[in-house]
Design a protein around this motif. Sequence first.
Motif, short mmCIF file in Angstrom:
data_model
loop_
_atom_site.label_atom_id
_atom_site.label_comp_id
_atom_site.label_asym_id
_atom_site.label_seq_id
_atom_site.Cartn_x
_atom_site.Cartn_y
_atom_site.Cartn_z
N HIS A 231 -1.55 -1.85 4.57
CA HIS A 231 -2.82 -2.55 4.81
C HIS A 231 -3.71 -2.38 3.58
O HIS A 231 -4.15 -1.27 3.27
CB HIS A 231 -3.54 -2.03 6.05
CG HIS A 231 -4.84 -2.74 6.32
ND1 HIS A 231 -4.88 -4.07 6.70
CD2 HIS A 231 -6.12 -2.33 6.23
CE1 HIS A 231 -6.15 -4.43 6.85
NE2 HIS A 231 -6.92 -3.39 6.56
N ASN A 232 -3.91 -3.48 2.86
CA ASN A 232 -4.77 -3.49 1.67
C ASN A 232 -4.41 -2.36 0.69
O ASN A 232 -5.27 -1.57 0.30
CB ASN A 232 -6.25 -3.39 2.08
CG ASN A 232 -6.71 -4.62 2.84
OD1 ASN A 232 -6.05 -5.66 2.85
ND2 ASN A 232 -7.87 -4.52 3.48
N ASP B 198 0.55 4.26 -0.24
CA ASP B 198 -0.07 4.77 -1.47
C ASP B 198 0.58 6.06 -1.94
O ASP B 198 0.06 6.74 -2.85
CB ASP B 198 -1.58 4.96 -1.29
CG ASP B 198 -1.93 5.79 -0.06
OD1 ASP B 198 -1.02 6.18 0.68
OD2 ASP B 198 -3.14 6.05 0.15
N SER C 142 -3.14 -7.61 5.88
CA SER C 142 -3.91 -7.27 4.68
C SER C 142 -4.76 -8.46 4.23
O SER C 142 -4.35 -9.61 4.37
CB SER C 142 -2.98 -6.86 3.55
OG SER C 142 -2.31 -5.65 3.85
N THR C 143 -5.91 -8.15 3.65
CA THR C 143 -6.77 -9.20 3.11
C THR C 143 -6.74 -9.23 1.58
O THR C 143 -7.43 -10.04 0.96
CB THR C 143 -8.23 -9.00 3.58
OG1 THR C 143 -8.67 -7.69 3.21
CG2 THR C 143 -8.33 -9.15 5.09
N ASP C 144 -5.94 -8.35 0.97
CA ASP C 144 -5.75 -8.39 -0.48
C ASP C 144 -4.38 -9.03 -0.76
O ASP C 144 -3.87 -9.79 0.06
CB ASP C 144 -5.88 -6.99 -1.09
CG ASP C 144 -4.79 -6.03 -0.60
OD1 ASP C 144 -3.90 -6.45 0.19
OD2 ASP C 144 -4.82 -4.85 -1.01
N ASP C 145 -3.78 -8.73 -1.89
CA ASP C 145 -2.51 -9.36 -2.26
C ASP C 145 -1.29 -8.52 -1.88
O ASP C 145 -0.21 -8.70 -2.45
CB ASP C 145 -2.49 -9.63 -3.77
CG ASP C 145 -3.41 -10.78 -4.16
OD1 ASP C 145 -3.60 -11.68 -3.32
OD2 ASP C 145 -3.94 -10.76 -5.29
N SER C 146 -1.45 -7.62 -0.92
CA SER C 146 -0.33 -6.76 -0.53
C SER C 146 0.88 -7.57 -0.06
O SER C 146 2.02 -7.27 -0.43
CB SER C 146 -0.76 -5.79 0.58
OG SER C 146 -1.68 -4.85 0.10
N GLU D 203 -2.58 -2.93 -2.32
CA GLU D 203 -1.98 -3.55 -3.51
C GLU D 203 -2.06 -2.66 -4.76
O GLU D 203 -1.22 -2.76 -5.65
CB GLU D 203 -2.62 -4.91 -3.80
CG GLU D 203 -4.09 -4.84 -4.16
CD GLU D 203 -4.63 -6.20 -4.62
OE1 GLU D 203 -3.92 -6.90 -5.34
OE2 GLU D 203 -5.78 -6.54 -4.22
N LEU D 204 -3.05 -1.77 -4.84
CA LEU D 204 -3.21 -0.94 -6.03
C LEU D 204 -2.08 0.08 -6.18
O LEU D 204 -1.74 0.48 -7.30
CB LEU D 204 -4.55 -0.20 -5.98
CG LEU D 204 -5.82 -1.04 -6.07
CD1 LEU D 204 -7.05 -0.16 -5.97
CD2 LEU D 204 -5.84 -1.84 -7.38
N ASP E 65 3.33 -5.54 6.86
CA ASP E 65 1.98 -5.83 6.38
C ASP E 65 1.08 -6.05 7.59
O ASP E 65 1.26 -6.99 8.35
CB ASP E 65 1.98 -7.08 5.50
CG ASP E 65 0.57 -7.43 5.07
OD1 ASP E 65 -0.01 -6.66 4.28
OD2 ASP E 65 0.04 -8.45 5.56
N GLN F 107 -10.26 6.07 -1.38
CA GLN F 107 -10.05 4.93 -0.49
C GLN F 107 -9.04 5.20 0.61
O GLN F 107 -8.82 4.36 1.48
CB GLN F 107 -9.58 3.71 -1.30
CG GLN F 107 -10.60 3.20 -2.30
CD GLN F 107 -10.28 3.68 -3.70
OE1 GLN F 107 -10.03 4.87 -3.92
NE2 GLN F 107 -10.28 2.77 -4.66
#
Length: 224
Positions: free
Chosen positions: A10-11, A91, A40-44, A13-14, A37, A212
């Motif tokens: 979930h979010n 992560d 997610s609201t990012d590019d994950s 991508e970093l 997934d 985060q």
Amino acid sequence: PLVSVLVAVHNAELWLQTAIESLFNQSLSDIEILAVDDASTDDSLSLLESLALKDERLHVIHLEQNQGQAVARNVALHHTQGEYVCMLDADDWFSTDALESAVEVFAKYPDVDSVVFRLVKQYANGKEEPYKKNGVELDISSDVITGEEAFRLSLDWTLHGLYMVRRELHMRYPYDETYRLYSDDNTTRLHYLHSRKVAFCKGTYNYLQHAQSSTTAITPQRFL
């Protein structure tokens, strides 16, 4: 596959590429990676789909609504085919020998149902430190303990909850969906309690420490 790895996303991508590539690069190749997934609201999601094109062992599942770690992990668990199951947060990352090391312990001790990874905290400044409880590392000179002993050690997290478990046991005790954040706490303790034996391996789970992180950020969910 011999091992199924659950990755709830979930979010993330970093950090996601590091996590997934640590699985692609495992010395044990006979694995499947089930990445879910969680809306997610990012590019994950797009990153996962591009990574899946590089390695057919990665299977991507997308949830339309955010439902939390427990639901995402249970969706992945439902699709597992491996004899053994473990999780990797999106992560974090494994050492290249982690999965093979755990499987070797299962092969050595037929009555072992859970194998605990070595846990190392990783910091953004490059610092790393072995997991400790109250400043003390758990003595694992005895490399096999009873499930009840592991359960007792987990009550205050002297023994952490990052491990590989036989799929049959995990299916009996899936993730606790009453908690959106700490979904693995109760489940870990049930797995340890119902293991005939619990053992330790040299493979490392690298646990990234950052602001985060869902277990670090100050949010109402932490008080559930």
